[in-house]
Scaffold this motif. Structure first.
Motif, PDB file in Angstrom:
ATOM      1  N   LEU A 251     -33.984  27.635  29.241  1.00  0.00           N
ATOM      2  CA  LEU A 251     -34.756  27.397  30.451  1.00  0.00           C
ATOM      3  C   LEU A 251     -35.317  25.985  30.431  1.00  0.00           C
ATOM      4  N   CYS A 252     -35.103  25.276  31.531  1.00  0.00           N
ATOM      5  CA  CYS A 252     -35.693  23.945  31.717  1.00  0.00           C
ATOM      6  C   CYS A 252     -36.556  23.992  32.969  1.00  0.00           C
ATOM      7  N   VAL A 253     -37.849  23.738  32.816  1.00  0.00           N
ATOM      8  CA  VAL A 253     -38.762  23.748  33.964  1.00  0.00           C
ATOM      9  C   VAL A 253     -39.263  22.338  34.213  1.00  0.00           C
ATOM     10  N   VAL A 254     -39.421  22.019  35.494  1.00  0.00           N
ATOM     11  CA  VAL A 254     -39.832  20.673  35.890  1.00  0.00           C
ATOM     12  C   VAL A 254     -40.973  20.794  36.887  1.00  0.00           C
ATOM     13  N   GLY A 255     -42.053  20.050  36.664  1.00  0.00           N
ATOM     14  CA  GLY A 255     -43.157  20.117  37.606  1.00  0.00           C
ATOM     15  C   GLY A 255     -44.208  19.071  37.320  1.00  0.00           C
ATOM     16  N   ASP A 256     -45.202  19.043  38.187  1.00  0.00           N
ATOM     17  CA  ASP A 256     -46.290  18.075  38.077  1.00  0.00           C
ATOM     18  C   ASP A 256     -47.608  18.796  38.331  1.00  0.00           C
ATOM     19  N   PRO A 257     -48.459  18.949  37.321  1.00  0.00           N
ATOM     20  CA  PRO A 257     -49.750  19.611  37.546  1.00  0.00           C
ATOM     21  C   PRO A 257     -50.582  18.937  38.633  1.00  0.00           C
ATOM     22  N   ALA A 258     -50.390  17.619  38.804  1.00  0.00           N
ATOM     23  CA  ALA A 258     -51.178  16.892  39.803  1.00  0.00           C
ATOM     24  C   ALA A 258     -50.742  17.185  41.229  1.00  0.00           C
ATOM     25  N   GLN A 259     -49.620  17.897  41.395  1.00  0.00           N
ATOM     26  CA  GLN A 259     -49.148  18.228  42.740  1.00  0.00           C
ATOM     27  C   GLN A 259     -49.211  19.729  42.997  1.00  0.00           C
ATOM     28  N   THR A 260     -50.150  20.398  42.346  1.00  0.00           N
ATOM     29  CA  THR A 260     -50.378  21.823  42.587  1.00  0.00           C
ATOM     30  C   THR A 260     -51.254  21.962  43.819  1.00  0.00           C
ATOM     31  N   ILE A 261     -50.638  22.290  44.957  1.00  0.00           N
ATOM     32  CA  ILE A 261     -51.407  22.343  46.212  1.00  0.00           C
ATOM     33  C   ILE A 261     -51.142  23.626  46.996  1.00  0.00           C
ATOM     34  N   HIS A 262     -50.483  24.612  46.367  1.00  0.00           N
ATOM     35  CA  HIS A 262     -50.140  25.834  47.096  1.00  0.00           C
ATOM     36  C   HIS A 262     -50.752  27.082  46.470  1.00  0.00           C
ATOM     37  N   SER A 263     -51.886  26.929  45.811  1.00  0.00           N
ATOM     38  CA  SER A 263     -52.532  28.097  45.210  1.00  0.00           C
ATOM     39  C   SER A 263     -52.912  29.136  46.257  1.00  0.00           C
ATOM     40  N   PHE A 264     -53.266  28.673  47.464  1.00  0.00           N
ATOM     41  CA  PHE A 264     -53.666  29.600  48.534  1.00  0.00           C
ATOM     42  C   PHE A 264     -52.529  30.557  48.891  1.00  0.00           C
ATOM     43  N   ALA A 265     -51.281  30.159  48.614  1.00  0.00           N
ATOM     44  CA  ALA A 265     -50.129  31.000  48.952  1.00  0.00           C
ATOM     45  C   ALA A 265     -49.617  31.790  47.757  1.00  0.00           C
ATOM     46  N   GLY A 266     -50.326  31.723  46.630  1.00  0.00           N
ATOM     47  CA  GLY A 266     -49.933  32.518  45.473  1.00  0.00           C
ATOM     48  C   GLY A 266     -49.363  31.730  44.314  1.00  0.00           C
TER      49      GLY A 266
END
Length: 711
Positions: A251-266
């Motif tokens: 498994l390779c996951v890619v992301g940016d903690p600084a662009q977490t903006i969808h918590s309201f949607a789950g």
């Protein structure tokens, strides 16, 4: 066109050192922490292509998943150009739907139930069955809340308890009511043999959980997984991903903690930030070289995130990166304060005209804001200046009815035209689009007619780009070539960029970029939004501003207005801008508020009517027991309620978000004469006193004059 398979060495030559680490980390688990503009899509597509080129991956055994059709189309297009043919790149829902449609008949002897196109009618019916009145805004809230519950693995029965834990509140409906409507909606679906968008994931997960042979078949098919935008996964998506991979950690996951903006949607960024705890031996690579933005834009973004920007995203193993700009130096970021919202929008319109005269294409500019209610003022300013603009983004562009109709008509037309007697390909395209409702000038206003025009204009823009790309000496562009290219783009979801300034919310702008970006309404109450109160909500609002800033390649303008319409409450720039604001635009510092000595006991507050102590929060707020005689003037109270109704309508907010009934009663009974008196009202607070105090005091004073003149 699909490209030839490149050699491993040629692939690596195209990458920077960190991207090369990603490409050569072919065995999992791997976590890539990729800052904005650092080339994460490039890194993961080259990783897949490198794995295929070296023989480490069978292309048909790789599944790359992301969140939007546009992003999945981009992945497919890049993989094809790199020669990685046969790799599957899909959204979570697309991959799950294919699996569910294939295996469902084997288990249940019939086709997978039909997916609802729109949940709103059935949610409305469920509420009606329970004799609960719903309006359109409330219905949208209910649909969103049901979706959040489902992607969060929250049942209707458990909703009240878990909604309280997650601080989920919607206007007009308490948690018990939402739970009842949720349960009735699920029953209505079962009665009609229908499923909704979120059920697609649930069906795929259920098939794998209940039938071992199905799980084993899928795991034999897909042995390597790549997940883009991993900070946005929901509990349901994470559960499905774990079912797909089984015991393997490829498994390779890619992301940016600084662009977490969808918590309201789950979305739960903890799956990314806590990856190292779940996979202790994981390879972790950080992409920090920003190839998108100038040093000035990057410095602004880094400064905004450096001050309290990662309260919740930095609790795990992986913190947001500090970007390192790779582009040449550019203009300084502009900060502009306007007198009111109309002046602010006009200033942005003039700025866009200025950039266009300097050579920036309209399609390379955007105006971004926090909520849709901020859109009309900028739309009016752009229309007044004859600036073309696009109100909605390109997601699911090729699924729009007008686009499907246009492409079908184009195919038919292309087969019947055999020469250039009817003009160039672009002229033929215009003639065809005129028959479908396109006009030379955009229609006035917004709505469905405007959106249809924008879709057709985007197709014409694509044809014009193809004609412009035709080099001297080449055969003239034909309508057949336009049709073939648009069909190819539709297959890979390559959305055309129409000739117009993008007008969008910050949430919808994520994943996009422009040469010039104007951020509108960056003041307290907008960013952070007035409803954000918890520390994690404030952190997400900061990240939302960060996302907006990092959309700009070269030109960035950040503005706010001191008032909404020239009078009333004076706004201040967002405190998120504190690290980057010029001194001339900083709000004067307020003297520190004196701290109360010790904790005030509830027993120290007494009812103004009977003198007994007050215990309940609502009673302490209004200063008397709820069953004791009221001391407010009914006419004053009605005036306050009417003002609240108008204020809430202007802001497109529920009335209680302006003031609760208890607070209005407390104001009416206290009859404050100045700001100091107003601040003594229990539960009102400095922020709302500053925002609304002028209006409240004016109503109280006017009512006092009315009472005196009538006595």
């Amino acid at each position: 066109m699909p490209g030839p398979r490149l050699s491993p060495e040629a692939l690596l030559d195209d990458l920077d050192p960190e991207q090369r680490q990603v490409a050569t980390a072919l065995t999992g688990p791997v976590a890539v922490i990729a800052g904005a503009g650092t080339g994460k899509t490039r890194a993961i597509t080259y990783r897949i292509a490198y794995g295929v080129a070296t023989g480490a991956y069978n292309p048909t055994s790789v599944l790359a998943v992301t969140f939007t059709t546009r992003a999945a189309g981009e992945l497919r297009a890049r993989l094809q150009r790199l020669g990685a043919h046969g790799v599957q790149a899909r959204t979570f829902h697309s991959a799950a739907l294919r699996q569910a449609q294939y295996f469902w008949p084997q288990v249940y002897g019939g086709d997978l139930p039909q997916v609802l196109d729109n949940r709103m009618p059935l949610v409305a019916e469920a509420a009606s069955r329970l004799r609960i009145k719903v309006d359109t805004p409330g219905l949208r809230d209910l649909v969103a809340e049901v979706s959040w519950a489902k992607v969060s693995n929250v049942s209707a029965e458990d909703y009240p308890r878990l909604a309280a834990q997650h601080n989920r509140r919607i206007a007009s409906y308490d948690a018990e009511t939402v739970s009842r409507i949720f349960a009735a909606y699920e029953k209505a679906k079962r009665d009609r043999a229908r499923i909704d968008f979120d059920d697609i994931l649930l069906c795929a997960a259920a098939l794998m959980s209940e039938r071992r042979e199905i799980a084993e078949t899928i795991r034999r098919t897909y042995r390597h997984f790549v997940v883009d935008e991993y900070q946005d996964v929901s509990p349901l998506q994470e559960a499905l991903l774990n079912l797909w991979r089984g015991e393997r950690a490829e498994l390779c996951v890619v992301g940016d903690p600084a662009q977490t903006i969808h918590s309201f949607a789950g979305a739960q960024a903890g799956y990314l930030t806590g990856f190292g705890r779940r996979f202790p031996g994981a390879t972790v690579i950080r992409l920090i070289r920003d190839y998108r933005s100038t040093p000035q834009v990057v410095r602004c973004a880094n400064s905004i995130m450096a001050v309290g920007g990662g309260e919740e995203t930095t609790r795990g193993d992986f913190k947001p990166v500090t970007l390192q700009a790779q582009q040449p130096s550019g203009p300084e970021v502009e900060f502009v304060e306007s007198t009111d919202e109309s002046a602010e929008a006009a200033g942005i319109g003039d700025w866009i005209i200025q950039q266009a005269k300097a050579g920036v294409d309209f399609r390379d500019m955007a105006v971004l804001f926090r909520i849709n209610a901020q859109s009309p003022s900028i739309e009016q300013a752009l229309a007044d200046r004859n600036i073309p603009y696009l109100v909605r983004g390109g997601e699911r562009f090729y699924e729009r009815p007008e686009v499907r109709q246009a492409l079908l008509t184009l195919r038919t037309k292309a087969r019947t035209i055999t020469d250039a007697e009817h003009g160039s390909a672009v002229e033929q395209m215009k003639a065809m689009l005129l028959t479908l409702g396109w006009t030379q000038q955009p229609p006035d206003g917004g709505g469905a007619l405007r959106e249809r025009w924008e879709s057709l204009a985007a197709l014409l823009s694509a044809a014009e780009d193809l004609e412009a790309a035709t080099e001297d000496g080449q055969q003239p562009l034909t309508l057949q070539a336009v049709s073939a290219e648009l069909d190819r783009r539709a297959e890979v979801q390559h959305v055309p960029a129409a000739q117009g300034v993008t007008v969008s919310t910050l949430h919808s702008a994520k994943g996009l970029e422009w040469d010039a970006v104007a951020l509108l309404g960056v003041h307290e109450g907008s960013l952070p939004f007035i409803l954000a109160s918890l520390p994690e909500q404030i952190s997400e609002e900061r990240r939302l501003l960060y996302v907006g800033v990092t959309r700009a390649r070269r030109l960035l303008r950040i503005s706010w207005s001191r008032t909404r319409n020239g009078n009333g409450h004076v706004r201040t720039p967002s405190h998120f801008l504190e690290p980057v604001l010029p001194d001339s635009l900083r709000a004067p510092a307020r003297p520190p508020r004196a701290r109360r000595s010790g904790r005030q006991s509830a027993l120290s507050l007494h009812c103004r009517s009977c003198g007994r102590s007050l215990a309940a929060a609502a009673e302490r707020k209004i200063g008397r027991h709820l069953d004791c005689p009221a001391t407010f003037d009914e006419h004053t109270m009605s005036m306050l309620r009417e003002w609240r109704r108008q204020e809430a309508a202007d802001q497109k907010l529920p009335a209680y978000c302006v003031f609760t009934d208890a607070t209005l009663i407390a104001v009416a009974e206290a009859r404050p004469r100045n700001l100091g008196d107003l601040l003594k009202v229990q539960g009102l607070g400095r922020t709302k006193a500053d925002r609304y105090g002028e209006h409240l005091l004016a109503i109280i004073a006017e009512e006092g004059d009315r009472t005196r003149s009538s006595s």
